[in-house]
Write a protein that holds these residues in place. Structure first.
Motif, PDB file in Angstrom:
ATOM      1  N   VAL A   1       0.879  -1.357   0.143  1.00  0.00           N
ATOM      2  CA  VAL A   1       0.092  -0.012  -0.167  1.00  0.00           C
ATOM      3  C   VAL A   1       0.889   1.104   0.161  1.00  0.00           C
ATOM      4  O   VAL A   1       0.731   2.178  -0.886  1.00  0.00           O
ATOM      5  CB  VAL A   1      -0.905  -0.048   0.987  1.00  0.00           C
ATOM      6  CG1 VAL A   1      -1.795   1.261   1.266  1.00  0.00           C
ATOM      7  CG2 VAL A   1      -1.867  -1.045   1.153  1.00  0.00           C
ATOM      8  N   LEU A   2       2.019   1.263   0.844  1.00  0.00           N
ATOM      9  CA  LEU A   2       2.660   2.321   0.912  1.00  0.00           C
ATOM     10  C   LEU A   2       3.519   2.431  -0.520  1.00  0.00           C
ATOM     11  O   LEU A   2       3.843   3.739  -1.112  1.00  0.00           O
ATOM     12  CB  LEU A   2       3.720   2.176   2.137  1.00  0.00           C
ATOM     13  CG  LEU A   2       2.966   2.280   3.692  1.00  0.00           C
ATOM     14  CD1 LEU A   2       4.169   2.222   4.515  1.00  0.00           C
ATOM     15  CD2 LEU A   2       2.066   3.445   3.843  1.00  0.00           C
ATOM     16  N   ASP A   3       4.053   1.390  -0.951  1.00  0.00           N
ATOM     17  CA  ASP A   3       4.426   1.596  -2.079  1.00  0.00           C
ATOM     18  C   ASP A   3       3.795   2.183  -3.278  1.00  0.00           C
ATOM     19  O   ASP A   3       4.293   3.039  -3.971  1.00  0.00           O
ATOM     20  CB  ASP A   3       5.287   0.194  -2.683  1.00  0.00           C
ATOM     21  CG  ASP A   3       6.183  -0.460  -1.840  1.00  0.00           C
ATOM     22  OD1 ASP A   3       6.706   0.203  -0.996  1.00  0.00           O
ATOM     23  OD2 ASP A   3       6.407  -1.578  -1.937  1.00  0.00           O
ATOM     24  N   LYS A   4       2.604   1.763  -3.299  1.00  0.00           N
ATOM     25  CA  LYS A   4       1.635   2.328  -4.434  1.00  0.00           C
ATOM     26  C   LYS A   4       1.440   3.645  -4.048  1.00  0.00           C
ATOM     27  O   LYS A   4       1.401   4.463  -5.065  1.00  0.00           O
ATOM     28  CB  LYS A   4       0.370   1.662  -4.233  1.00  0.00           C
ATOM     29  CG  LYS A   4      -0.741   1.733  -5.213  1.00  0.00           C
ATOM     30  CD  LYS A   4      -0.141   0.944  -6.501  1.00  0.00           C
ATOM     31  CE  LYS A   4      -0.871   1.515  -7.908  1.00  0.00           C
ATOM     32  NZ  LYS A   4      -0.415   0.985  -9.045  1.00  0.00           N
ATOM     33  N   LEU A   5       0.928   4.157  -2.818  1.00  0.00           N
ATOM     34  CA  LEU A   5       0.828   5.642  -2.535  1.00  0.00           C
ATOM     35  C   LEU A   5       2.152   6.460  -3.053  1.00  0.00           C
ATOM     36  O   LEU A   5       2.105   7.531  -3.544  1.00  0.00           O
ATOM     37  CB  LEU A   5       0.834   5.698  -1.038  1.00  0.00           C
ATOM     38  CG  LEU A   5      -0.771   5.170  -0.466  1.00  0.00           C
ATOM     39  CD1 LEU A   5      -0.944   5.325   0.832  1.00  0.00           C
ATOM     40  CD2 LEU A   5      -1.753   5.510  -1.181  1.00  0.00           C
ATOM     41  N   ASP A   6       3.585   5.844  -2.683  1.00  0.00           N
ATOM     42  CA  ASP A   6       4.561   6.503  -2.901  1.00  0.00           C
ATOM     43  C   ASP A   6       4.695   6.723  -4.702  1.00  0.00           C
ATOM     44  O   ASP A   6       4.992   7.935  -5.040  1.00  0.00           O
ATOM     45  CB  ASP A   6       5.645   5.674  -2.279  1.00  0.00           C
ATOM     46  CG  ASP A   6       6.923   6.461  -2.473  1.00  0.00           C
ATOM     47  OD1 ASP A   6       6.920   7.637  -2.195  1.00  0.00           O
ATOM     48  OD2 ASP A   6       7.928   5.869  -2.507  1.00  0.00           O
ATOM     49  N   GLU A   7       4.068   5.824  -5.173  1.00  0.00           N
ATOM     50  CA  GLU A   7       4.294   5.793  -6.793  1.00  0.00           C
ATOM     51  C   GLU A   7       3.356   7.004  -7.233  1.00  0.00           C
ATOM     52  O   GLU A   7       3.512   7.571  -8.333  1.00  0.00           O
ATOM     53  CB  GLU A   7       4.036   4.453  -7.306  1.00  0.00           C
ATOM     54  CG  GLU A   7       4.017   4.259  -8.677  1.00  0.00           C
ATOM     55  CD  GLU A   7       3.237   2.722  -8.881  1.00  0.00           C
ATOM     56  OE1 GLU A   7       3.545   1.959  -8.455  1.00  0.00           O
ATOM     57  OE2 GLU A   7       2.297   2.868  -9.879  1.00  0.00           O
ATOM     58  N   LEU A   8       2.046   6.927  -6.431  1.00  0.00           N
ATOM     59  CA  LEU A   8       0.980   8.013  -7.004  1.00  0.00           C
ATOM     60  C   LEU A   8       1.170   9.487  -6.542  1.00  0.00           C
ATOM     61  O   LEU A   8       0.635  10.325  -7.264  1.00  0.00           O
ATOM     62  CB  LEU A   8      -0.175   7.451  -6.620  1.00  0.00           C
ATOM     63  CG  LEU A   8      -0.578   5.854  -7.317  1.00  0.00           C
ATOM     64  CD1 LEU A   8      -2.086   5.465  -6.562  1.00  0.00           C
ATOM     65  CD2 LEU A   8      -0.833   6.060  -8.845  1.00  0.00           C
ATOM     66  N   ARG A   9       1.920   9.601  -5.563  1.00  0.00           N
ATOM     67  CA  ARG A   9       1.853  10.682  -4.861  1.00  0.00           C
ATOM     68  C   ARG A   9       2.308  12.204  -5.509  1.00  0.00           C
ATOM     69  O   ARG A   9       2.003  13.382  -5.191  1.00  0.00           O
ATOM     70  CB  ARG A   9       2.422  10.707  -3.513  1.00  0.00           C
ATOM     71  CG  ARG A   9       3.972  10.579  -3.468  1.00  0.00           C
ATOM     72  CD  ARG A   9       4.364  10.303  -1.975  1.00  0.00           C
ATOM     73  NE  ARG A   9       5.803  10.090  -1.893  1.00  0.00           N
ATOM     74  CZ  ARG A   9       6.737  10.841  -1.620  1.00  0.00           C
ATOM     75  NH1 ARG A   9       6.589  12.091  -1.484  1.00  0.00           N
ATOM     76  NH2 ARG A   9       7.960  10.563  -1.735  1.00  0.00           N
ATOM     77  N   GLY A  10       3.202  12.096  -6.431  1.00  0.00           N
ATOM     78  CA  GLY A  10       3.839  13.164  -7.046  1.00  0.00           C
ATOM     79  C   GLY A  10       4.552  13.880  -6.141  1.00  0.00           C
ATOM     80  O   GLY A  10       5.455  13.404  -5.487  1.00  0.00           O
ATOM     81  N   ASP A  11       4.371  15.384  -5.978  1.00  0.00           N
ATOM     82  CA  ASP A  11       5.007  16.146  -4.997  1.00  0.00           C
ATOM     83  C   ASP A  11       4.150  16.149  -3.650  1.00  0.00           C
ATOM     84  O   ASP A  11       4.777  16.884  -2.719  1.00  0.00           O
ATOM     85  CB  ASP A  11       4.746  17.564  -5.571  1.00  0.00           C
ATOM     86  CG  ASP A  11       5.729  17.772  -6.847  1.00  0.00           C
ATOM     87  OD1 ASP A  11       6.973  16.926  -6.921  1.00  0.00           O
ATOM     88  OD2 ASP A  11       5.327  18.525  -7.563  1.00  0.00           O
TER      89      ASP A  11
END
Ligand code: HEB
Length: 729
Positions: free
Chosen positions: A510-520
């Motif tokens: 979940v954290l990996d995915k959020l990291d990938e999507l979060r941009g700035d």
């Protein structure tokens, strides 16, 4: 750490116990019961909602108060004359004992709320005569009023005392807002104080370790028994063991322990001029007309300096009101022999001291008396590890100066949380790792935040996994020492992510995915945005159009600013909000829920609505021994409904203990055919069983309150997400 016991809070020796252990009412059954006036949410705090302590402190005439405190040091009062004409050492002990109750296990204790004014701390044997120290400060407190709290004044006075005797000071941060009632803290279960026979808590021969989260060796002590473990001065090894363990629980390592103890005892003296049975009761048990004073004795005797506090008698150095290195010089220059004070305490005296190495009498500087060491002081040369450090400090004054100043600063500021909470001109600019420094966050436009939330909801990540991630991140917060919380995204560090309660194999991706999507967007913000978007969607899917407010601006802590070891005590051993129990504690599992709710700063309704909401969202820890659906009392998980409460209170269900669970797990069966409907834990059923919690569960189960449930859940959720946003006010 030097911890010799396991890490589990509330586990130790002995029987099942109460969450608060022995309380003021047990100690002083006759005391005035003011708490009946604080029911129904009526506050004991006279300052009111509008009082803003930060604002008041910032308007304090800081230079003036410092001067007044300095002048007070040598303004000896007849009713409690200053030893050597200087109150500095006395005030240092006051500040140290105010701060020294801090313990890492639950973050409670410490200097930050001025608890030394109240029972039980005002009457702990170890705080003997500090009632006088606080009363000496009253004219200054009175003069500066709302601009300085007692809590800040204790610490500032300790600093000024060190400074006025030439000692090194690292800085001061104000911001400790006073409370006006005793804090409810577990201080242990013993029915005896240290001076009337409380057992020593570490007894390896009997397999007894120091119970968590306690950090003192006997009831009524700040740390160790100065006369040795159980009063035995010959147990050098045990003395060092006790010091190492208790100081570790105050977040101090060996070097800090040595610097603090030796640095502190560069100043002042011990008081044991006459037998301990010649003075009155502690303040809380004394007669009305003594006006809050305790340990009373004949005023004439006080004038002569015939005072007993700890029972040990004498100063450590020839210059008790001057900073220097005499403590270590004498400790190593002389052999010490065991002697007894007039009060009968065991202490150590140098053999054949030179005249110049003797101390002045506290009331008559022309008279010379022998110096002393306590058994605790002797550990600084008897224990091999402490000895190495002591020898280094003996030979390197600058190293001692620096170590003492830093350790004192940490001691007195450890429970204030991030540096952003410190006020005043003397806040050191240097960032210290124990402050858990977090870089400032960034702002993003609303559309960027919304676009990210949409992407998250489209990403295939489940509602429950997003809610769980946000809860895991934010719920580490402790209102006690203001550590933890969502800011910093410490959750992404393996040491935290891998806590069993966090279901790491689910949380990691979940954290990996959020990291990938979060941009700035910072990861700390991204986790909260995602969890809150999931709550919003769950409400919408249940038919409630509601916005879950998110305030961004969190930063991501860097690995180099993360001290994994210091985060260890933040790992929950039970989290009733996620139905998680790692180890059965000595208190009931529902007590652990209440404890956690207290650390999160929640009210009873907030705790209740959060549990009910998190359950139906499926935010249950898989690592809970009981499996994934335990407590999820709904047939439509992932929707924010009040099903948990309606099903819990449904008379069609009969609950039974699952035998193997040792009363931790229950099965709910249909009354008719006895088919299995639900599985639940103690922290679920307590909302139907406990009359007070049931009353609240009823409110949330009632027809017409479905929207109230959603609104209240969202408000409590947001409160937890923002619990550590000290940057917002
Ligand atoms: Fe101390 C005092 C012990 C630590 C500071 N000590 C004291 C005493 C004793 C002690 C017993 C006496 C009291 C009377 O009055 O009698 N400590 C001790 C111990 C420990 C300690 C056991 C642990 C190891 N300290 C400490 C610290 C500090 C201190 C940490 C700070 C830093 N103290 C002090 C002072 C004093 C004392 C300053 C003095 C007071 C007067 O003078 O009054």
């Amino acid at each position: 750490t030097g911890s010799i016991s396991g890490g589990c809070p509330f586990t130790g020796n002995g029987d099942m116990r109460d969450l608060l252990g022995r309380t003021n009412r047990d100690w002083w059954p006759d005391a005035l019961q003011l708490d009946i006036l604080t029911i129904e949410g009526r506050s004991a705090d006279p300052m009111g909602e509008d009082y803003d302590y930060c604002e008041a402190f910032n308007a304090l005439d800081y230079a003036a108060i410092k001067n007044d405190i300095k002048a007070l040091m040598t303004d000896s009062q007849e009713w409690w004359p200053a030893d050597y004409g200087h109150y500095g050492p006395f005030f240092i002990r006051m500040a140290w004992h105010a701060a020294g109750t801090y313990r890492t296990g639950d973050g409670r204790g410490g200097a930050s709320s001025g608890q030394q004014r109240f029972a039980p701390l005002n009457s702990w044997p170890d705080n003997g005569n500090l009632d006088k120290a606080r009363r000496l400060l009253w004219p200054i407190k009175k003069k500066y009023g709302k601009h300085i709290s007692w809590a800040d004044l204790f610490v500032l006075t300790g600093n000024m005392a060190i400074e006025s005797m030439g000692g090194p000071v690292f800085g001061f941060g104000g911001g400790r807002k006073d409370v006006f009632e005793p804090e409810m803290v577990y201080w242990g279960t013993e029915e005896q104080w240290v001076d009337t026979g409380a057992e020593t808590r570490i007894q390896p021969d009997e397999g007894k370790a120091l119970e968590n989260p306690l950090a003192a060796i006997q009831m009524g002590l700040i740390y160790v028994n100065p006369e040795g473990p159980g009063g035995n001065p010959h147990d050098a090894e045990g003395m060092a063991r006790d010091m190492r363990e208790t100081f570790a629980r105050m977040a101090m390592n060996d070097e800090e322990t040595v610097a603090l103890t030796a640095g502190g005892h560069a100043f002042g003296k011990c008081h044991g001029a006459k037998p301990a049975d010649t003075f009155g009761k502690a303040p809380e048990g004394e007669a009305l007309h003594t006006m809050g004073f305790g340990w009373l004795t004949d005023p004439e005797e006080i004038g002569k300096g015939h005072i007993t506090t700890s029972g040990i008698e004498g100063a450590w150095t020839p210059n008790p009101t001057e900073w220097g290195n005499d403590y270590f010089r004498l400790l190593f220059k002389y052999e010490y022999e065991l002697t007894e004070s007039p009060a009968g305490a065991k202490q150590w005296t140098p053999i054949d001291p030179e005249e110049a190495d003797m101390a002045p009498d506290a009331r008559d500087p022309s008279k010379k008396v022998p110096t002393i060491m306590t058994t605790a002081d002797m550990a600084l040369k008897r224990d091999p590890e402490y000895r190495k450090i002591s020898e280094r400090f003996r030979d390197d004054q600058a190293a001692l100066d620096d170590a003492f100043a830093r350790a004192w600063f940490k001691l007195t500021h450890r429970d204030m949380g991030p540096k952003i909470r410190y006020l005043g001109p003397d806040v050191p600019s240097e960032d210290l790792i124990w402050q858990d420094p977090i870089p400032a966050g960034t702002q993003q436009s609303e559309s960027v935040v919304q676009a990210f939330a949409d992407k998250v909801l489209d990403s295939g990540l489940s509602i429950s996994s997003l809610v769980k991630a946000a809860w895991a991140s934010a719920s580490t917060y402790r209102n006690s020492d203001h550590r933890g919380g969502a800011n910093g995204a410490h959750i992404r560090f393996d040491a935290i992510k891998n806590w069993a309660v966090n279901d790491p194999e689910e949380l990691g991706p979940v954290l990996d995915k959020l990291d990938e999507l979060r941009g700035d967007i910072s990861l700390a913000d991204a986790i909260v945005i995602a969890g809150s978007a999931a709550v919003e969607k769950a409400a919408r899917d249940a038919g409630f159009d509601i916005t879950v407010p998110v305030t961004i601006g969190r930063g991501d802590a860097s690995e180099e600013h993360f001290d994994a070891e210091s985060w260890e005590p933040l790992e929950p051993f039970a989290d009733g909000f996620r139905n998680y129990l790692k180890t059965k504690a000595q208190v009931k599992t529902e007590d652990m829920l209440v404890d956690r709710a207290n650390l999160l700063g929640l009210s009873i309704p907030e705790m209740t609505v959060l549990v009910g909401g998190l359950r139906v969202l499926g935010a249950v820890s898989k690592h809970a021994e009981h499996g994934t659906s335990i407590g999820v009392l709904t047939n439509r998980p992932g929707k924010l409904t009040n099903d948990f409460f309606t099903n819990l209170l449904d008379m069609g269900t009969l609950w039974e203990v699952v035998d193997e669970s040792g009363d931790e797990e229950f099965v709910g069966r249909k009354r008719g055919d006895r088919s299995e409907l639900w599985r639940a834990t103690r922290t679920d059923l307590v909302f139907g069983s406990n009359s007070q919690l049931r009353a609240i569960a009823e409110v949330y189960a009632e027809d017409g309150n479905e929207r109230k449930f959603v609104n209240d859940f969202v408000a409590a959720w947001t409160k937890v997400m923002d619990a550590d946003r000290f940057d917002l006010t």
